[in-house]
Design a protein around this motif. Structure first.
Motif, PDB file in Angstrom:
ATOM      1  N   LEU A  82     -11.982 -18.545 -44.520  1.00 44.45           N
ATOM      2  CA  LEU A  82     -13.084 -18.831 -44.747  1.00 44.45           C
ATOM      3  C   LEU A  82     -13.756 -20.072 -45.478  1.00 44.45           C
ATOM      4  O   LEU A  82     -14.745 -20.523 -45.036  1.00 44.45           O
ATOM      5  N   LEU A 116     -21.192 -17.054 -40.065  1.00 45.28           N
ATOM      6  CA  LEU A 116     -19.929 -16.113 -39.151  1.00 45.28           C
ATOM      7  C   LEU A 116     -20.800 -15.468 -38.170  1.00 45.28           C
ATOM      8  O   LEU A 116     -21.985 -14.722 -38.502  1.00 45.28           O
ATOM      9  N   VAL A 164     -21.713 -17.006 -44.967  1.00 41.00           N
ATOM     10  CA  VAL A 164     -20.361 -16.978 -45.599  1.00 41.00           C
ATOM     11  C   VAL A 164     -20.470 -16.893 -47.121  1.00 41.00           C
ATOM     12  O   VAL A 164     -19.340 -16.301 -47.741  1.00 41.00           O
ATOM     13  N   LEU A 180     -19.460 -13.622 -48.803  1.00 40.73           N
ATOM     14  CA  LEU A 180     -18.008 -13.264 -48.426  1.00 40.73           C
ATOM     15  C   LEU A 180     -17.184 -13.941 -49.164  1.00 40.73           C
ATOM     16  O   LEU A 180     -16.035 -13.337 -49.606  1.00 40.73           O
ATOM     17  N   VAL A 181     -17.205 -15.509 -49.364  1.00 45.09           N
ATOM     18  CA  VAL A 181     -16.346 -16.186 -50.069  1.00 45.09           C
ATOM     19  C   VAL A 181     -16.423 -15.636 -51.516  1.00 45.09           C
ATOM     20  O   VAL A 181     -15.180 -15.393 -51.991  1.00 45.09           O
ATOM     21  N   ASP A 227     -11.833 -17.831 -50.985  1.00 49.40           N
ATOM     22  CA  ASP A 227     -11.750 -19.204 -50.136  1.00 49.40           C
ATOM     23  C   ASP A 227     -10.662 -18.999 -49.108  1.00 49.40           C
ATOM     24  O   ASP A 227     -10.818 -19.252 -47.947  1.00 49.40           O
ATOM     25  N   ILE A 233     -10.595 -15.552 -41.585  1.00 45.27           N
ATOM     26  CA  ILE A 233     -11.736 -15.202 -40.976  1.00 45.27           C
ATOM     27  C   ILE A 233     -11.520 -13.892 -40.031  1.00 45.27           C
ATOM     28  O   ILE A 233     -12.328 -13.192 -40.191  1.00 45.27           O
ATOM     29  N   VAL A 264     -11.972 -10.469 -41.897  1.00 49.09           N
ATOM     30  CA  VAL A 264     -13.163 -10.034 -42.315  1.00 49.09           C
ATOM     31  C   VAL A 264     -13.667  -9.087 -41.475  1.00 49.09           C
ATOM     32  O   VAL A 264     -14.255  -8.066 -42.137  1.00 49.09           O
TER      33      VAL A 264
END
Ligand code: ZN
Length: 82
Positions: free
Chosen positions: A4, A14, A29, A32-33, A38, A42, A45
């Motif tokens: 990510l 994304l 993003v 999500l991070v 980090d 990807i 996810v």
């Protein structure tokens, strides 16, 4: 697998697409991070999402190439469907 943090560095969002019902859109993003870290890959996810329309957990997840306008660059979506 690409983490990510790469999206953060590139300044991209994304692009997620529900395989079952065709629901799709872009995701920021940063949240999500915060949640996954980090180094989270990807492609993985996809396994953490639930479709808000049909409840499925089957997604395609890609960097949102449409954020950057590079001639000839790959596009997440054909122009006709946007
Ligand atoms: Zn769906």
């Amino acid at each position: 697998m690409v983490p990510l943090s790469w999206l953060v560095e590139e300044g991209r969002s994304l692009f997620v697409w529900c395989i079952r019902c065709d629901h799709h859109g872009t995701m920021a993003v940063a949240p999500l991070v915060k949640k996954l870290g980090d180094d989270f890959p990807i492609p993985r996810v996809a396994g953490r999402l639930v479709c808000s329309r049909c409840g499925a957990r089957e997604f395609t997840v890609n960097p949102n190439w449409n954020d950057v306008d590079i001639p000839g660059a790959p596009r997440s979506l054909p122009a006709a469907q946007r």
